[in-house]
Motif scaffolding. Structure first.
Motif, PDB file in Angstrom:
ATOM      1  N   ASP A 105      90.053  21.432 -39.036  1.00  0.00           N
ATOM      2  CA  ASP A 105      88.666  21.845 -38.826  1.00  0.00           C
ATOM      3  C   ASP A 105      87.977  22.132 -40.153  1.00  0.00           C
ATOM      4  O   ASP A 105      86.861  21.677 -40.409  1.00  0.00           O
ATOM      5  N   ILE A 106      88.652  22.901 -41.005  1.00  0.00           N
ATOM      6  CA  ILE A 106      88.075  23.270 -42.297  1.00  0.00           C
ATOM      7  C   ILE A 106      87.910  22.036 -43.181  1.00  0.00           C
ATOM      8  O   ILE A 106      86.864  21.846 -43.827  1.00  0.00           O
ATOM      9  N   SER A 107      88.926  21.175 -43.215  1.00  0.00           N
ATOM     10  CA  SER A 107      88.873  19.985 -44.068  1.00  0.00           C
ATOM     11  C   SER A 107      87.723  19.063 -43.677  1.00  0.00           C
ATOM     12  O   SER A 107      87.002  18.552 -44.540  1.00  0.00           O
ATOM     13  N   VAL A 108      87.552  18.862 -42.373  1.00  0.00           N
ATOM     14  CA  VAL A 108      86.467  17.995 -41.884  1.00  0.00           C
ATOM     15  C   VAL A 108      85.107  18.579 -42.261  1.00  0.00           C
ATOM     16  O   VAL A 108      84.193  17.851 -42.693  1.00  0.00           O
ATOM     17  N   GLN A 109      84.945  19.872 -42.117  1.00  0.00           N
ATOM     18  CA  GLN A 109      83.668  20.518 -42.453  1.00  0.00           C
ATOM     19  C   GLN A 109      83.373  20.438 -43.942  1.00  0.00           C
ATOM     20  O   GLN A 109      82.226  20.225 -44.351  1.00  0.00           O
ATOM     21  N   ILE A 110      84.393  20.626 -44.774  1.00  0.00           N
ATOM     22  CA  ILE A 110      84.198  20.524 -46.224  1.00  0.00           C
ATOM     23  C   ILE A 110      83.746  19.120 -46.604  1.00  0.00           C
ATOM     24  O   ILE A 110      82.796  18.937 -47.370  1.00  0.00           O
ATOM     25  N   PHE A 111      84.410  18.113 -46.032  1.00  0.00           N
ATOM     26  CA  PHE A 111      84.069  16.724 -46.356  1.00  0.00           C
ATOM     27  C   PHE A 111      82.678  16.366 -45.850  1.00  0.00           C
ATOM     28  O   PHE A 111      81.911  15.686 -46.539  1.00  0.00           O
ATOM     29  N   ALA A 112      82.329  16.841 -44.650  1.00  0.00           N
ATOM     30  CA  ALA A 112      81.007  16.557 -44.087  1.00  0.00           C
ATOM     31  C   ALA A 112      79.897  17.191 -44.915  1.00  0.00           C
ATOM     32  O   ALA A 112      78.817  16.613 -45.087  1.00  0.00           O
ATOM     33  N   ALA A 113      80.131  18.376 -45.438  1.00  0.00           N
ATOM     34  CA  ALA A 113      79.102  19.104 -46.185  1.00  0.00           C
ATOM     35  C   ALA A 113      78.994  18.652 -47.638  1.00  0.00           C
ATOM     36  O   ALA A 113      77.895  18.507 -48.178  1.00  0.00           O
TER      37      ALA A 113
END
Length: 317
Positions: A171-179
């Motif tokens: 969850d955290i990794s996906v959000q970091i990459f998206a942002a």
């Protein structure tokens, strides 16, 4: 009787590399598992504003244990285990660079400074993305304003109450990459280099210096491993104290998503003064002392156990 002060350093060419790497993985994992709770506490202390959540290291430990249990002290640990790769890269780089520098300078201090700095740069290139994710996991449940990203809450029934379950690395990794894209995983990279290269470059020469000084004071029959185990924490406390201001800035940059090391430093100084630069220092020293003992005893033992067969009798414990 061996001459006092003559602590022999086991160099790269003296080692059986197969033994060295196989035993090294176990040593690194054990060390990280031991000191991880103190690293988590340090991160939370450094990121909080003033004393909003915790008044100090012991207060943070008690509150986390009471509110989140033992598992709370290991939040983000699983993703952090990937730093085993960086640990092996650090050891290899240190020993190889030390061997290379020895061709140009016989000074142990010069070899230690250059090799320590180079090893840290290689290790941080691998570690920073892992640290970024791990630190966001560490901050889950600490307030919306302290971490930019949140894990998706999963409602679980426990004792007739709904509780939030955190810890989803994906969850955290996906959000970091998206942002922020790929660069988001290297947020704080410069700050990390400015923190850990000096820390590593200082630790090794201080370690050898303290070990030599202790060997001059101790009885000649005193085991070298004991002297080295004492010298390690002394070097860690010295290096941690000198580099702590940049460690505070690094934590703020990575967790709060800041882009400027200088602006973060200025804001921290304006809001919390010089005292803000010491935040997390006690937790850092507390974590570094056992870490240094484990690293020194483990590493020096590892090197002795990994000696080439024909050299075993030439080195003393």
């Amino acid at each position: 009787m061996q001459q006092k002060g003559a602590i022999q350093i086991i160099e790269w060419e003296d080692l059986d590399k197969r033994k060295f790497y196989s035993l090294g993985v176990f040593m690194t994992l054990t060390t990280r598992a031991t000191v991880y709770p103190a690293s988590l506490i340090r991160t939370r202390l450094q990121v909080q504003k003033g004393t909003a959540l915790y008044s100090g290291t012991f207060d943070a430990f008690c509150k986390i244990l009471r509110a989140e249990g033992v598992r709370g002290l290991y939040r983000g640990f699983m993703v952090n285990t990937f730093t085993l790769v960086s640990g092996q890269a650090y050891i290899t780089t240190y020993e190889l660079v030390r061997k290379y520098v020895s061709q140009y300078s016989p000074s142990n201090t010069v070899k230690s400074v250059v090799a320590g700095g180079a090893a840290s740069m290689v290790a941080q290139t691998i570690t920073v993305p892992i640290d970024v994710v791990s630190q966001h996991l560490m901050m889950q449940g600490q307030g919306e304003h302290l971490s930019r990203f949140k894990t998706k809450p999963k409602m679980v029934l426990a004792a007739s109450k709904n509780k939030l379950t955190f810890g989803q690395t994906r969850d955290i990794s996906v959000q970091i990459f998206a942002a922020d894209g790929f660069r988001g995983f290297y947020r704080g990279y410069v700050a990390s280099l400015l923190t850990y290269i000096p820390n590593s470059a200082l630790w090794w020469p201080f370690y050898h210096f303290y070990a030599e000084q202790l060997s001059l004071l101790a009885p000649s029959q005193c085991p070298h491993l004991i002297l080295q185990a004492v010298a390690g924490p002394m070097a860690a406390a010295t290096a941690s104290t000198i580099t702590n201001p940049m460690d505070v800035v690094r934590a703020r940059v990575q967790v709060e998503g800041r882009s400027s090391v200088i602006d973060t430093f200025k804001q921290l100084l304006a809001e919390e003064g010089l005292w803000g630069m010491t935040k997390g220092l006690s937790a850092r020293i507390i974590s570094s002392l056992p870490t240094s003992v484990l690293i020194v005893v483990g590493y020096e033992t590892l090197k002795r156990l990994s000696l080439r067969a024909e050299l075993v009798e030439t080195r003393h414990w």
